[in-house]
Structure formats: structure tokens, C-alpha cells
Write an enzyme that holds these catalytic residues in place. Structure first.
Site, short mmCIF file in Angstrom:
data_model
loop_
_atom_site.label_atom_id
_atom_site.label_comp_id
_atom_site.label_asym_id
_atom_site.label_seq_id
_atom_site.Cartn_x
_atom_site.Cartn_y
_atom_site.Cartn_z
N GLU A 296 1.54 0.84 0.04
CA GLU A 296 1.93 0.28 -1.26
C GLU A 296 1.12 -1.00 -1.45
OE1 GLU A 296 3.65 1.83 -3.34
OE2 GLU A 296 4.90 3.24 -2.21
N CYS B 53 4.29 -6.62 -7.31
CA CYS B 53 3.18 -5.68 -7.37
C CYS B 53 3.17 -4.94 -8.70
CB CYS B 53 3.22 -4.70 -6.21
SG CYS B 53 4.80 -3.90 -5.97
#
Length: 514
Positions: A270, A304
């Protein structure tokens, strides 16, 4: 309130949080003044003051932790999945008891505002609840065999020790995404947190392990507190860890993927996001503005999934930029202590994060960006910056990069095909959104020729994903998936089984061997 009074209030709040979570009695936690070699100091980003010192593990202690996890796995994997799910259910109950102090500890140590800190612990609770149901749904398929008297099916087995390396910005939730799912799948875990957020790691770990101990288990959840250059690399190279789930930058993701791949291990990556919203000429501006503001400024731009780019149709661009500038001006009075209920924008996590933002601002100026609002550091204790709005052009090199800060680039477009092409032109591919009332535009954005991201939304922002869907992105975001949907398959190994219940031994594809 004077700075002395502010620090005093923060200290009192810290003592209360520590007491509720028993961190004041934990052997790995000391006052900052007692830190020595092998200890790391956790700082309060809202004041710049040290909170506590946390002991780092030696390499020998790492070996003990991974050894316990490896040996426990051999027993844990044989417990029926619904029984494992029952223990995870109890973890969700225990996390609910400590939601407030845990959430406030996230705010104290990481800097996100209180409602987001509480929301992060709620996310951990939610994924535990999800995992409980999942424990009865680890489905395989059955297939029809071409051979008479044969049955074919597939099943999923626990994988082993799962290494979980988390980032500072979601110090509890991302671990829970992995750990709660992996636990019901029959795996054990080794968690290496960010060096910026060791306290929330210890607190969450203690809450969960209390439940495990009450059920007679040790070694399901293990910690690996230590530097990346030693403890982190040992995890990556350790053949006892078949899967490493890593959250962090694209550059570190390359190192993680390459190191684990050398031993034929698996990774869930990720990595970075350079997320964008497209607002067409039909969009509801009243919905667009709060979505953009939260997406770009929430967690001070340190998600993110933070909104970094906004493509606005030329017909509404002037109005959107004007209203966004007013909204950003209004945020200036809501910047401050993340534990203050009035605060909407907390601090950056540390000094290096501010330096990264200031370097980006210099590049923006050099490349011709027009700063509509912000761009500077706020002159006060702690790591505070101004939310920043930049009128940009697509040929600016800086917009191709992910700066982990509250910087939003605004572009104008005329043709939707061009907007989608610009949207997809960056190397990251995590989250995306479109605001439109035109069903054709919405379907185009969600089609094969639309957004190339792992997450694509209509009339909601890029940030704040629910746990029910698989979370992750494409391209240099790494391709990993965590949390909901069928992401559980990443924590298990697939096995195809064929059972011959006939009295013959026919071969597949009609092969004869007589």
C-alpha cells in the site's frame, strides 16, 4: 492561552490518557529524560515536546518474537475459524471499552484531530466485526471433474506468520485491517510500526493481547519495535514470514518488494497516492467544496488517499477557486491542538514533514504555480503549516509527485477525455473521484477507459474509504488489497483437491499409461 499553559494542559491530558491505558506502568515506556541507548523518543507534534521514551527491541528479542509467532501458528491454524472469530469478536468489545483514550493517544502522538483519532479506532473495531462474520465465510469452490467418480474442489489454508509494517498516519487502523483478517484466517502476526508512533502501537497491542491471554493464547500478536535498517530488514529477509504487508512510500515499497521477492515471499503493498477529483460543469458545488476540503486538508494532508489534484471544468473554475480560497481562509482560525474540539487542522507529524512541504513550495514557485492561499509554516510551537491552494498547469513536474502535506493543485479543463487523460497520467493509482450529475460522465469515469485507480467514487471524495470494500491501488501504489471484499485471500494459500472415489484410475485429458 499562553504557551506555558498549553503545554501544562497537554501534559495533564497525556497523564490521563497514559493512566487509562496503563502506559505509565508499561516496562517499555519511560519518561523522556530516562531515554538512553536503545530507546526512541516519541514527540507531541502539536507542541514539539517529547511525550515518552520507548524501548527498542534487540535482534535477539526479534528472534524470540518471530519464534513465538512461528510456533504459535502451528497450533492457532488448527483452531476452527469460527472459534478464532469468536476471540476476534472479544477484541472488538475490548477496543470499544478503550476507544476514547486510544483515539486521543492517536491525536496526541500522531497529530490528527480528535474526531479522526476516534474514527481510526472505530475503523479497527469495524474491521474486527467484519472479520467475525468472515470467519464463517472462507469459501472455496467446487468444480466438476472430467473423470467419472472424482470430486474436485479448492480450499484455503492459513499462510503462516504475517509481517505487518505500518506507517505513522494510520498507526492503529492499518494494522487492524491486516491483523483482524489474518487472525481469523489462522495466521499469526509480527507488527513493526513507524518509529514516530510507538506508543499507540504498544497500547493497541496490549488491549488485544489481554483478550488473547484471557483465551489462553500468546504469540498470535507479536511486536517488532526497532529501526528499519536492523529489525525491519530482518523481517524482510526472514523465510519464516511468508507474507509482508507494507504501508509506506513508493521508494521504500521497491526495497520491500525486491527484498521479499528474492526469497520468493509475498507482499501486500500500500504505497503512494496522487489522488484527484474531476468536477464537471454539472457538479453540485455545495457537495464538492466540503469533499475537497476534507480530502485535501484532513489529517493535514497526510493520508495516502488525500486529495492532491482537482480538475475543474472551465465554466465553473473561477467560482470554485474563489469559494475554495474563502474556505481555506476560514480554516486558519481552526488550526491548533488536535485534542481541542474546535480544531479542524492539526500539525504535521514532525520537522522533516515540514521541510518536505517547504521544498515542494519552492518547486511550485520555480515551475510557475500561482499560490492562491497558504504555502508557509505557522509561527508557533509545534509543526503547523498553512493549508495551501495552488493554481497549477499540467506541465509542472511537481504535480507528478506525492507531497505528504496539505497542498492542493487546481487545474482547468474543457474536454472530459482530456481531464481523464491528465488524471491518469501520474505514476500512482490509489483513489479517485468525480463530481457530476451527468450519468454518462459518471459511467465514463467508472468504465474501462476511465479512472485507472483502485478506488473510484462518484459524488464523494477520495478520502475516507469504508472497510467493507478492498482497499488499495494500481501502478506504483503497489497493487495490494487490504480490508474488505475478498482481500482475505491474500493471507491464505489456495489448494486444489481431487478425490477419486471410484474403483478405476483414469488419467486426465484421456492420457493412457498401461
Amino acid at each position: 492561552m499562553s504557551q506555558q499553559a498549553t503545554v501544562g494542559a497537554a501534559s495533564a491530558r497525556q497523564e490521563e490518557i497514559f493512566s487509562k491505558l496503563s502506559l505509565d506502568k508499561h516496562p517499555w515506556v519511560k519518561p523522556p529524560s530516562e531515554a538512553g541507548e536503545g530507546w526512541v523518543v516519541s514527540n507531541n507534534p502539536a507542541t514539539g515536546e517529547p511525550i515518552a521514551a520507548v524501548r527498542q527491541m534487540s535482534e535477539a528479542e526479534y528472534e524470540q518474537a518471530v519464534g513465538r509467532a512461528h510456533e504459535t501458528f502451528k497450533k492457532w491454524r488448527m483452531i476452527p475459524a469460527p472459534k478464532r472469530g469468536e476471540i476476534v469478536r472479544q477484541i472488538a468489545v475490548e477496543l470499544r471499552k478503550y476507544k476514547e483514550p486510544l483515539g486521543e493517544l492517536v491525536s496526541l502522538e500522531m497529530g490528527k484531530i480528535r474526531t479522526e483519532g476516534l474514527g481510526e479506532i472505530q475503523e479497527a473495531i469495524d474491521i474486527a466485526d467484519f472479520a467475525v462474520g468472515l470467519s464463517r465465510q472462507l469459501y472455496g469452490l467446487t468444480m466438476h471433474s472430467e473423470r467419472p467418480g472424482h470430486r474436485m474442489y479448492e480450499q484455503w489454508h492459513p499462510l503462516g506468520v504475517v509481517g505487518i509494517i505500518t506507517a505513522f498516519n494510520f498507526p492503529a487502523a492499518v494494522w487492524a485491517w491486516n491483523a483482524m483478517i489474518a487472525a481469523v484466517c489462522g495466521d499469526t502476526m509480527l507488527w513493526k510500526p513507524s518509529h514516530s508512533t510507538p506508543l499507540i502501537t504498544i497500547a493497541v497491542h496490549e488491549v488485544c493481547n489481554k483478550v488473547m491471554k484471557d483465551n489462553g493464547w500468546e504469540g498470535v500478536f507479536e511486536l517488532a519495535l526497532g529501526p528499519g535498517r536492523t529489525i525491519g530488514n530482518k523481517m524482510l529477509e526472514d523465510r519464516r514470514i511468508p507474507l509482508v504487508s507494507f504501508t509506506g512510500s513508493c521508494n521504500m515499497g521497491r526495497h520491500v518488494a525486491g527484498t521479499v521477492a528474492k526469497r520468493f515471499g509475498s507482499t501486500i503493498l500500500e504505497l503512494g497516492g496522487n489522488n484527484a477529483i474531476i468536477a464537471d460543469e454539472t457538479c453540485d458545488i455545495h457537495m464538492l467544496l466540503p469533499a475537497v476540503c476534507f480530502g485535501a486538508v484532513g489529517t493535514t494532508g497526510q493520508r495516502c488517499t488525500s486529495t492532491r489534484r482537482l480538475f475543474v471544468h472551465k465554466s465553473i473554475a473561477a467560482e470554485v477557486k474563489q469559494r475554495l480560497t474563502r474556505a481555506y481562509q476560514g480554516l486558519m482560525d481552526r488550526i491548533g491542538d488536535p485534542l481541542d474540539e474546535n480544531t479542524l487542522v492539526g500539525p504535521m507529524v514532525h520537522e522533516d514533514a515540514i521541510n518536505d512541504m517547504m521544498n515542494a513550495m519552492e518547486q511550485i514557485r520555480q515551475q510557475g504555480g500561482k499560490i492562491l492561499h497558504g504555502g508557509g509554516r505557522i509561527d508557533r510551537p509545534g509543526y503547523f503549516v498553512e493549508p495551501t491552494l495552488v493554481e497549477a498547469t499540467h506541465d509542472m513536474a511537481i504535480v507528478q509527485e506525492e507531497t505528504f502535506a496539505p497542498i492542493l493543485y487546481v487545474f482547468e479543463y474543457e474536454n472530459l477525455d482530456d481531464a481523464i487523460e491528465m488524471h491518469n497520467s501520474v505514476v500512482q493509482g490509489l483513489s479517485s473521484a468525480m463530481f457530476t450529475l451527468n450519468v454518462r460522465h459518471a459511467e465514463q469515469f467508472l468504465s474501462h477507459g476511465g479512472s485507472d485507480c483502485g478506488i473510484a467514487n462518484i459524488n464523494i471524495g477520495t478520502s475516507g474509504a469504508e472497510i467493507g470494500g478492498a482497499f488499495g491501488g494500481e501502478k506504483e501504489t503497489g497493487g495490494g488489497r487490504e480490508s474488505g471484499s475478498d482481500a482475505w485471500k491474500g493471507y491464505m494459500r489456495r489448494q486444489t483437491n481431487t478425490i477419486n472415489w471410484s474403483t478405476e484410475l483414469p488419467l486426465a485429458q484421456g492420457v493412457k499409461f498401461e
